[in-house]
Design a protein around this motif. Structure first.
Motif, short mmCIF file in Angstrom:
data_model
loop_
_atom_site.label_atom_id
_atom_site.label_comp_id
_atom_site.label_asym_id
_atom_site.label_seq_id
_atom_site.Cartn_x
_atom_site.Cartn_y
_atom_site.Cartn_z
N ALA A 75 0.83 -1.21 0.00
CA ALA A 75 0.00 0.00 0.00
C ALA A 75 0.86 1.26 0.00
N VAL A 76 1.90 1.29 0.83
CA VAL A 76 2.76 2.49 0.93
C VAL A 76 3.53 2.70 -0.37
N THR A 78 2.86 1.53 -3.40
CA THR A 78 1.94 1.85 -4.50
C THR A 78 1.47 3.30 -4.40
N GLY A 79 1.08 3.73 -3.20
CA GLY A 79 0.63 5.11 -3.02
C GLY A 79 1.72 6.12 -3.35
N ALA A 80 2.94 5.87 -2.84
CA ALA A 80 4.05 6.78 -3.12
C ALA A 80 4.40 6.79 -4.60
N ILE A 82 2.34 6.27 -7.09
CA ILE A 82 1.29 7.02 -7.80
C ILE A 82 1.57 8.52 -7.71
N VAL A 83 1.88 8.99 -6.50
CA VAL A 83 2.15 10.43 -6.31
C VAL A 83 3.33 10.86 -7.17
N THR A 158 9.93 2.17 -3.88
CA THR A 158 9.27 3.28 -4.59
C THR A 158 10.19 3.86 -5.65
N TYR A 162 8.28 3.24 -9.28
CA TYR A 162 7.39 4.32 -9.73
C TYR A 162 7.39 4.50 -11.25
N SER A 211 -0.11 1.09 -11.37
CA SER A 211 -0.20 0.74 -9.95
C SER A 211 -0.27 -0.76 -9.75
#
Length: 550
Positions: A75-76, A78-80, A82-83, A158, A162, A211
């Motif tokens: 989760a961390v 993937t979220g980072a 995406i940003v 990340t 990314y 993602s």
């Protein structure tokens, strides 16, 4: 008139033969897909042998803690990703940066470095006795924040994943109808509001696709969490298998596959909800984002990412080549160029085998009139979504359970012929990476006019001869691209190679892993640089497919 009747009869016989061969091709594709999936399904048989104990192991407190930590890491990261990925995609496509193509290449390059090499370099650079600590020691800095742990693993992952989001989001932005955004801005919506209400919904499938790749990579990664000392599923499974707890490893593997299935379901739902988002008009990739005073300061983002992801590892690898002292002196675990040959030879065998297996599946699935061929195509992707360590354990368990019985029935030592041999390792690579070849070959096949093939048959060519003389030359670029992707991905595969390689057989990745665990960093320099260069070729394949940004 008789000649027309003869021609019709020829066409009828050709259609009958075509229908028969099409059925045979679909059945062959289905059989191949079943063979590829069967070893993975065997994990369920292994776990079922435990009975209620399997449930107790699955809900054990330590298992639950590893599950929560693994999902949290996914989760961390993937979220980072995406940003960072979406921001850099917007900057390089719509931002008025100078030399946008140059920054695009810089932002994509981290994908060329295997994440476990990045983790290895970061530990050497920022660890307790790393290069940065040595530089700061004369200044009175005695210790640095620990690079190990959950935060360090999330940061490294990340940094190297990314680009999946970056590249897929770029593709969506380049196909975006700019007139929609311009219309949104004219309807009393500011740029931020237009971005939120128009652009993001349109590019959401691209973000979701990237993602998905990030999430699957993070969940399946074995090397990075191990180096960063974070106990996640892949590491835990490896430890249990090495402790001869094979049934427990099977239960854990099934749980990991369950998490993978949930991730695939979430991405599929997003893609289904936004199925029309790619339909756009002519002004593709339009809308310039005027950064104003932020035009040059915003360049610090890609520069910082490139420095951390590329320059730091290359600098560390270069330092390993020249530095003396403990861990850097050559000869402790000598490197042999044979390891590079072994890697290249395995990758070549995997590429050729993957293409041979992918051809019937891809050609059959390119025909929309067969549900069985479509099912075979989707089934082949099970291996691609399966983490390498799970696939390796599935193959080992399958072999240990069935091969002895087969040896007794046939009187042939099939255990010695297959168990932990080159054929087993190549089979694992085919199961894992063949979908890369299928996608490329199917895309090329769909672009071939079927009437050309039928015309060759009408002129008396056999089906095989027509395929060889008409279809194959037209799909050859797709075949070559698929083989190249399988070759390059195989070169970097770590967990499956570690578990399935023959005794005493070393490749670049297994040698790097051995010296990393022994603490002989200097001896990883040459193979690490070779891997980075070879992996960099994959970026040439990826970026050569991108259109629309001159």
């Amino acid at each position: 008139m008789s000649s027309e009747e003869d021609l019709e009869r020829m066409r009828g016989r050709s259609a009958d033969r075509s229908s028969t061969v099409d059925t045979g091709l679909v059945l062959l594709a289905a059989a191949l897909a079943a063979v590829l999936v069967l070893p993975i399904a065997w994990l369920a048989v292994d776990a079922a042998g435990l009975g209620w104990t399997a449930v107790e192991l699955a809900i054990d407190s330590r298992t639950t803690a590893v599950l929560i930590r693994s999902v949290a890491l996914v989760a961390v990261v993937t979220g980072a990703s995406i940003v960072l990925g979406v921001a850099l995609a917007l900057l390089t496509v719509q931002g008025d940066l100078p030399f946008p193509r140059f920054w695009t290449i810089l932002c994509a390059l981290p994908l060329a470095v295997p994440s476990y090499l990045g983790a290895f370099a970061f530990v050497s650079a920022f660890g307790p006795n790393g290069a940065l600590a040595d530089l700061l020691a004369p200044l009175g800095v005695e210790s640095l924040p620990s690079v190990y742990g959950f935060t360090g693993a999330a940061f490294v992952l990340t940094l190297y994943t990314y680009p999946y989001v970056f590249l897929t989001t770029r593709a969506s932005l380049l196909s975006l109808d700019g007139t929609l955004v311009e219309a949104g801005q004219t309807l009393n919506s500011g740029r931020l509001e237009a971005l939120k209400r128009v652009t993001i919904p349109q590019i959401l499938p691209g973000i979701a696709a990237g993602s998905l790749l990030v999430a699957l990579y993070t969940l399946a990664d074995f090397g990075t969490p191990n180096i960063m000392r974070v106990e996640v599923f892949t590491q835990f499974i490896y430890a249990q298998y090495n402790a001869f707890a094979r049934d427990y490893a099977a239960v854990l593997s099934l749980q990991l596959l369950g998490v993978t299935a949930v991730i695939l379901a979430i991405e599929s739902r997003i893609g289904a909800d936004e199925s029309g988002a790619y339909e756009s008009g002519g002004n593709r990739g339009g809308v310039d984002l005027d950064l104003g005073a932020w035009r040059y300061p915003s360049l610090l983002i890609p520069v910082a990412v490139f420095t951390l992801a590329i320059l730091v590892p290359i600098g560390i690898f270069g330092m390993w080549l020249t530095r003396g002292g403990p861990g850097y002196t050559a000869g402790r675990i000598p490197f042999a160029w044979e390891f590079a040959w072994n890697s290249a030879n395995l990758a070549l065998l995997a590429a050729v085998a993957s293409v041979l297996v992918a051809l019937p599946i891809a050609i059959a699935s390119a025909r929309p009139d067969s549900r069985l061929s479509g099912l075979a195509d989707r089934a082949s992707y099970v291996g691609y979504a399966t983490p390498g360590i799970v696939l390796a354990i599935a193959l080992l368990s399958f072999s240990l359970d069935l091969l002895p019985t087969l040896a007794d029935l046939t009187g042939v030592d099939v255990v010695g012929l297959f168990y932990k041999t080159i054929p087993m390792l190549v089979f694992a690579y085919v199961v894992r990476f063949m979908p890369q070849a299928i996608g490329s070959i199917r895309t090329s096949t769909l672009q071939v006019d079927r009437e050309l093939f039928e015309a060759a048959q009408t002129l008396g060519r056999s089906r095989l001869s027509a395929f060889r003389s008409v279809t194959l030359p037209l799909i050859l670029p797709g075949v070559a691209a698929g083989a190249a992707l399988v070759f390059l991905t195989t070169m970097k595969e770590l967990p499956a190679t570690l578990l399935l390689r023959p005794l005493g057989f070393n490749t670049l990745v297994t040698y790097i892993w051995t010296v990393q665990e022994a603490g002989f960093y200097g001896q990883a320099a040459v193979p690490a640089l070779i891997l980075v260069v070879v992996s960099g070729l994959s970026m040439a394949v990826i970026l050569s497919q991108e259109t629309g940004d001159s």
